[in-house]
Write an enzyme that holds these catalytic residues in place. Structure first.
Site, PDB file in Angstrom:
ATOM      1  N   HIS A  96     -72.300 -24.606  24.376  1.00  0.00           N
ATOM      2  CA  HIS A  96     -70.708 -24.687  24.129  1.00  0.00           C
ATOM      3  C   HIS A  96     -71.049 -22.608  23.786  1.00  0.00           C
ATOM      4  CE1 HIS A  96     -66.848 -23.141  21.825  1.00  0.00           C
ATOM      5  NE2 HIS A  96     -66.800 -24.194  22.718  1.00  0.00           N
ATOM      6  N   GLU A 179     -65.147 -23.174  30.844  1.00  0.00           N
ATOM      7  CA  GLU A 179     -64.299 -22.651  29.596  1.00  0.00           C
ATOM      8  C   GLU A 179     -64.578 -20.647  29.522  1.00  0.00           C
ATOM      9  OE1 GLU A 179     -63.571 -25.133  25.892  1.00  0.00           O
ATOM     10  OE2 GLU A 179     -65.833 -24.761  25.658  1.00  0.00           O
TER      11      GLU A 179
HETATM   12  P1  13P Z   1     -59.363 -23.827  21.759  1.00  0.00           P
HETATM   13  O1  13P Z   1     -58.957 -25.509  22.531  1.00  0.00           O
HETATM   14  O2  13P Z   1     -59.308 -23.968  20.077  1.00  0.00           O
HETATM   15  O3  13P Z   1     -59.190 -22.679  22.728  1.00  0.00           O
HETATM   16  O4  13P Z   1     -60.853 -23.909  22.128  1.00  0.00           O
HETATM   17  C1  13P Z   1     -61.343 -23.996  23.587  1.00  0.00           C
HETATM   18  C2  13P Z   1     -63.098 -24.719  23.208  1.00  0.00           C
HETATM   19  O5  13P Z   1     -63.633 -24.065  22.640  1.00  0.00           O
HETATM   20  C3  13P Z   1     -63.511 -26.573  22.655  1.00  0.00           C
HETATM   21  O6  13P Z   1     -64.264 -26.648  23.605  1.00  0.00           O
END
Ligand code: 13P
Length: 262
Positions: A96, A179
Protein backbone atom coordinates in the site's frame (compact mmCIF):
# COMPACT_ATOMS: atom_id res chain seq x y z
CA UNK A 1 -16.88 -13.33 -12.48
CA UNK A 2 -17.76 -11.83 -9.09
CA UNK A 3 -16.63 -8.28 -8.43
CA UNK A 4 -14.21 -7.92 -5.54
CA UNK A 5 -14.89 -5.25 -2.93
CA UNK A 6 -12.08 -4.75 -0.47
CA UNK A 7 -12.71 -2.52 2.52
CA UNK A 8 -9.46 -1.25 3.96
CA UNK A 9 -10.08 0.12 7.44
CA UNK A 10 -6.48 1.37 7.73
CA UNK A 11 -5.79 2.41 11.38
CA UNK A 12 -9.42 2.40 12.55
CA UNK A 13 -11.55 1.88 14.56
CA UNK A 14 -10.16 2.36 18.06
CA UNK A 15 -11.73 -0.66 19.81
CA UNK A 16 -12.69 -4.25 19.12
CA UNK A 17 -16.31 -3.61 20.00
CA UNK A 18 -16.46 -0.85 17.39
CA UNK A 19 -14.77 -3.15 14.90
CA UNK A 20 -17.38 -5.84 15.53
CA UNK A 21 -20.17 -3.33 14.98
CA UNK A 22 -18.63 -2.18 11.71
CA UNK A 23 -18.19 -5.73 10.51
CA UNK A 24 -21.79 -6.65 11.28
CA UNK A 25 -22.84 -3.70 9.15
CA UNK A 26 -20.69 -5.08 6.33
CA UNK A 27 -22.21 -8.54 6.65
CA UNK A 28 -25.85 -7.57 6.30
CA UNK A 29 -25.98 -6.24 2.73
CA UNK A 30 -23.98 -9.20 1.43
CA UNK A 31 -26.43 -11.92 2.38
CA UNK A 32 -28.38 -11.81 -0.89
CA UNK A 33 -25.53 -10.80 -3.07
CA UNK A 34 -24.11 -13.44 -5.36
CA UNK A 35 -22.25 -11.01 -7.61
CA UNK A 36 -19.91 -9.56 -5.03
CA UNK A 37 -17.07 -10.91 -2.95
CA UNK A 38 -16.55 -8.74 0.11
CA UNK A 39 -13.26 -8.59 1.98
CA UNK A 40 -12.75 -6.60 5.15
CA UNK A 41 -9.20 -5.63 6.10
CA UNK A 42 -9.07 -4.44 9.72
CA UNK A 43 -5.94 -3.68 11.75
CA UNK A 44 -4.05 -6.86 12.76
CA UNK A 45 -5.16 -6.82 16.38
CA UNK A 46 -8.84 -7.22 15.49
CA UNK A 47 -8.42 -10.13 13.08
CA UNK A 48 -8.66 -12.76 15.78
CA UNK A 49 -11.73 -11.21 17.43
CA UNK A 50 -13.42 -10.73 14.08
CA UNK A 51 -12.68 -14.20 12.73
CA UNK A 52 -15.19 -15.64 15.19
CA UNK A 53 -17.83 -13.15 13.97
CA UNK A 54 -17.20 -13.92 10.31
CA UNK A 55 -16.94 -17.71 10.49
CA UNK A 56 -15.24 -19.77 7.79
CA UNK A 57 -18.30 -20.10 5.55
CA UNK A 58 -19.33 -16.47 5.61
CA UNK A 59 -19.69 -14.47 2.40
CA UNK A 60 -17.45 -11.83 3.95
CA UNK A 61 -13.76 -12.72 4.09
CA UNK A 62 -11.02 -11.27 6.22
CA UNK A 63 -7.85 -9.72 4.90
CA UNK A 64 -4.78 -8.25 6.57
CA UNK A 65 -3.27 -4.89 5.66
CA UNK A 66 0.28 -6.18 5.58
CA UNK A 67 2.45 -9.24 6.29
CA UNK A 68 6.12 -9.83 7.02
CA UNK A 69 8.31 -11.71 4.54
CA UNK A 70 9.90 -14.18 6.95
CA UNK A 71 8.08 -17.31 8.07
CA UNK A 72 9.39 -17.25 11.63
CA UNK A 73 12.23 -15.94 13.75
CA UNK A 74 13.31 -13.00 15.85
CA UNK A 75 11.45 -10.14 14.15
CA UNK A 76 9.90 -8.02 16.86
CA UNK A 77 6.48 -6.70 16.01
CA UNK A 78 6.06 -8.64 12.78
CA UNK A 79 3.31 -11.04 11.65
CA UNK A 80 3.95 -14.01 9.36
CA UNK A 81 1.80 -15.23 6.50
CA UNK A 82 1.32 -18.56 8.27
CA UNK A 83 -0.03 -16.81 11.39
CA UNK A 84 -2.62 -15.11 9.20
CA UNK A 85 -3.47 -18.32 7.39
CA UNK A 86 -3.89 -20.22 10.65
CA UNK A 87 -6.34 -17.59 11.82
CA UNK A 88 -8.55 -18.10 8.77
CA UNK A 89 -7.42 -14.91 7.05
CA UNK A 90 -7.65 -15.35 3.26
CA UNK A 91 -6.36 -12.11 1.80
CA UNK A 92 -3.51 -9.70 2.39
CA UNK A 93 -2.89 -6.21 1.03
CA UNK A 94 0.77 -5.70 0.16
CA UNK A 95 2.61 -2.57 -0.95
CA UNK A 96 0.00 0.00 0.00
CA UNK A 97 1.28 3.48 -0.85
CA UNK A 98 0.91 4.57 2.78
CA UNK A 99 3.34 1.84 3.82
CA UNK A 100 5.67 2.71 0.96
CA UNK A 101 5.58 6.33 2.11
CA UNK A 102 5.48 6.26 5.93
CA UNK A 103 7.35 2.99 6.56
CA UNK A 104 9.78 3.24 3.68
CA UNK A 105 8.73 -0.09 2.20
CA UNK A 106 10.81 -0.76 -0.87
CA UNK A 107 9.90 -2.76 -3.96
CA UNK A 108 12.40 -5.37 -2.79
CA UNK A 109 10.59 -5.82 0.54
CA UNK A 110 7.23 -5.83 -1.20
CA UNK A 111 8.45 -8.50 -3.59
CA UNK A 112 9.55 -10.72 -0.68
CA UNK A 113 6.22 -10.19 1.05
CA UNK A 114 4.29 -11.17 -2.07
CA UNK A 115 6.31 -14.36 -2.47
CA UNK A 116 5.86 -15.24 1.22
CA UNK A 117 2.13 -14.52 1.13
CA UNK A 118 1.47 -16.56 -2.01
CA UNK A 119 3.62 -19.46 -0.79
CA UNK A 120 1.62 -19.58 2.44
CA UNK A 121 -1.61 -19.82 0.46
CA UNK A 122 -2.85 -16.27 0.97
CA UNK A 123 -4.52 -14.29 -1.79
CA UNK A 124 -2.43 -11.20 -2.37
CA UNK A 125 -3.64 -7.75 -3.35
CA UNK A 126 -0.67 -5.76 -4.60
CA UNK A 127 -1.13 -1.98 -4.62
CA UNK A 128 0.53 0.06 -7.33
CA UNK A 129 0.04 3.61 -8.55
CA UNK A 130 1.88 6.74 -9.55
CA UNK A 131 2.45 9.48 -6.94
CA UNK A 132 1.39 12.46 -9.05
CA UNK A 133 -0.42 13.15 -12.28
CA UNK A 134 0.25 16.31 -14.25
CA UNK A 135 -2.87 18.08 -15.45
CA UNK A 136 -1.62 20.08 -18.41
CA UNK A 137 -0.31 17.48 -20.80
CA UNK A 138 -2.73 14.65 -20.25
CA UNK A 139 -1.44 12.13 -22.78
CA UNK A 140 2.13 12.73 -21.63
CA UNK A 141 1.30 12.35 -17.92
CA UNK A 142 -0.69 9.16 -18.47
CA UNK A 143 2.24 7.75 -20.40
CA UNK A 144 4.52 8.63 -17.49
CA UNK A 145 2.10 7.05 -15.04
CA UNK A 146 2.02 3.84 -17.09
CA UNK A 147 5.80 3.64 -17.10
CA UNK A 148 5.85 4.17 -13.33
CA UNK A 149 3.31 1.41 -12.72
CA UNK A 150 5.04 -0.95 -15.14
CA UNK A 151 8.31 -0.55 -13.24
CA UNK A 152 6.55 -1.21 -9.94
CA UNK A 153 4.98 -4.37 -11.35
CA UNK A 154 8.30 -5.62 -12.71
CA UNK A 155 10.10 -5.11 -9.40
CA UNK A 156 7.30 -6.24 -7.10
CA UNK A 157 6.43 -9.38 -9.04
CA UNK A 158 9.95 -10.67 -9.63
CA UNK A 159 10.06 -14.46 -9.39
CA UNK A 160 6.32 -15.07 -9.05
CA UNK A 161 6.29 -17.39 -12.04
CA UNK A 162 8.40 -19.90 -10.15
CA UNK A 163 5.66 -20.28 -7.55
CA UNK A 164 3.98 -23.54 -8.44
CA UNK A 165 2.18 -26.04 -6.25
CA UNK A 166 1.87 -29.40 -8.00
CA UNK A 167 1.30 -28.12 -11.51
CA UNK A 168 -0.73 -25.16 -10.50
CA UNK A 169 0.77 -21.68 -10.65
CA UNK A 170 0.02 -19.47 -7.68
CA UNK A 171 -0.15 -16.38 -9.89
CA UNK A 172 -3.92 -16.76 -10.01
CA UNK A 173 -4.02 -15.87 -6.31
CA UNK A 174 -2.78 -12.40 -7.07
CA UNK A 175 -4.86 -9.29 -7.69
CA UNK A 176 -3.55 -5.84 -8.53
CA UNK A 177 -5.09 -2.73 -7.04
CA UNK A 178 -4.39 0.35 -9.10
CA UNK A 179 -4.43 3.16 -6.56
CA UNK A 180 -3.04 6.41 -7.95
CA UNK A 181 -1.54 7.97 -4.82
CA UNK A 182 -2.88 11.45 -5.63
CA UNK A 183 -6.43 10.06 -5.72
CA UNK A 184 -6.34 8.59 -2.20
CA UNK A 185 -8.04 10.46 0.61
CA UNK A 186 -11.71 10.55 -0.19
CA UNK A 187 -11.94 13.78 -2.17
CA UNK A 188 -10.53 13.38 -5.62
CA UNK A 189 -10.87 10.11 -7.50
CA UNK A 190 -9.36 9.30 -10.86
CA UNK A 191 -11.80 9.44 -13.76
CA UNK A 192 -13.33 6.07 -14.62
CA UNK A 193 -11.98 6.46 -18.19
CA UNK A 194 -8.37 6.99 -17.08
CA UNK A 195 -8.60 4.24 -14.46
CA UNK A 196 -9.96 1.89 -17.11
CA UNK A 197 -7.12 2.74 -19.46
CA UNK A 198 -4.58 2.01 -16.72
CA UNK A 199 -6.25 -1.23 -15.69
CA UNK A 200 -6.28 -2.46 -19.28
CA UNK A 201 -2.61 -1.55 -19.48
CA UNK A 202 -1.81 -3.42 -16.24
CA UNK A 203 -3.55 -6.52 -17.58
CA UNK A 204 -1.63 -6.22 -20.83
CA UNK A 205 1.71 -5.96 -18.98
CA UNK A 206 0.83 -8.98 -16.85
CA UNK A 207 -0.17 -11.09 -19.79
CA UNK A 208 2.96 -10.24 -21.76
CA UNK A 209 5.46 -10.52 -18.90
CA UNK A 210 3.90 -13.35 -16.92
CA UNK A 211 1.54 -14.99 -19.40
CA UNK A 212 -0.79 -14.28 -16.52
CA UNK A 213 -4.25 -14.06 -17.95
CA UNK A 214 -7.18 -13.62 -15.66
CA UNK A 215 -5.40 -11.74 -12.86
CA UNK A 216 -7.95 -9.44 -11.34
CA UNK A 217 -7.28 -5.71 -11.35
CA UNK A 218 -9.11 -3.28 -9.10
CA UNK A 219 -9.38 0.48 -8.79
CA UNK A 220 -8.79 2.34 -5.50
CA UNK A 221 -8.75 6.04 -4.58
CA UNK A 222 -11.72 8.02 -3.21
CA UNK A 223 -14.24 5.32 -4.10
CA UNK A 224 -17.70 6.10 -2.73
CA UNK A 225 -21.31 5.08 -3.20
CA UNK A 226 -21.58 7.90 -5.72
CA UNK A 227 -18.84 6.82 -8.12
CA UNK A 228 -18.52 3.05 -7.58
CA UNK A 229 -20.96 2.20 -10.37
CA UNK A 230 -19.07 4.35 -12.89
CA UNK A 231 -15.88 2.41 -12.24
CA UNK A 232 -17.20 -1.11 -11.84
CA UNK A 233 -19.65 -1.07 -14.73
CA UNK A 234 -16.63 -1.72 -16.93
CA UNK A 235 -16.07 -5.48 -17.18
CA UNK A 236 -12.28 -4.97 -17.14
CA UNK A 237 -12.38 -3.38 -13.67
CA UNK A 238 -12.79 -6.39 -11.43
CA UNK A 239 -13.41 -4.60 -8.17
CA UNK A 240 -12.50 -1.75 -5.86
CA UNK A 241 -10.28 -1.07 -2.87
CA UNK A 242 -12.19 1.27 -0.59
CA UNK A 243 -10.67 3.38 2.20
CA UNK A 244 -12.62 6.22 3.90
CA UNK A 245 -16.04 5.01 2.80
CA UNK A 246 -15.49 1.61 4.43
CA UNK A 247 -15.94 3.20 7.88
CA UNK A 248 -19.38 4.56 7.02
CA UNK A 249 -22.04 1.84 7.27
CA UNK A 250 -24.50 3.57 4.93
CA UNK A 251 -21.79 3.99 2.29
CA UNK A 252 -20.76 0.34 2.61
CA UNK A 253 -24.33 -0.83 2.25
CA UNK A 254 -24.95 1.30 -0.85
CA UNK A 255 -21.62 0.34 -2.42
CA UNK A 256 -22.30 -3.38 -2.00
CA UNK A 257 -25.87 -3.08 -3.25
CA UNK A 258 -24.86 -0.97 -6.24
CA UNK A 259 -22.19 -3.44 -7.31
CA UNK A 260 -24.54 -6.36 -6.73
CA UNK A 261 -26.93 -4.91 -9.30
CA UNK A 262 -24.35 -4.24 -12.04
P1 13P B 1 -9.69 6.29 0.09
O1 13P B 1 -10.85 5.46 -0.43
O2 13P B 1 -9.94 6.86 1.43
O3 13P B 1 -9.24 7.28 -0.91
O4 13P B 1 -8.48 5.29 0.31
C1 13P B 1 -8.10 4.44 -0.70
C2 13P B 1 -7.15 3.47 -0.15
O5 13P B 1 -6.03 3.82 0.18
C3 13P B 1 -7.61 2.09 0.02
O6 13P B 1 -6.57 1.24 0.29
Amino acid sequence: MKKLLIFNWKMAPQSLSEAKRLLTNNLQPTTNNKNVEVIVCPPFIYLSGLSSVVGRRSSVKLGAQDVFYKNQGVYTGEISAKMLKNLGVEYVIIGHSERRKYLNETDEMINKKILAGLKAGLKVILCVGEPTRGRKYKAESIKRAKNYVKKQLEKDLKGILSLVVGRKSLVGNLAIAYEPVWAIGGNHSDTPQDALEMIKYIKQVLSIKYQALGIRALYGGSVSSKNIGDFLKHPEIDGALVGHASLKPKEVETIIKTVGKL
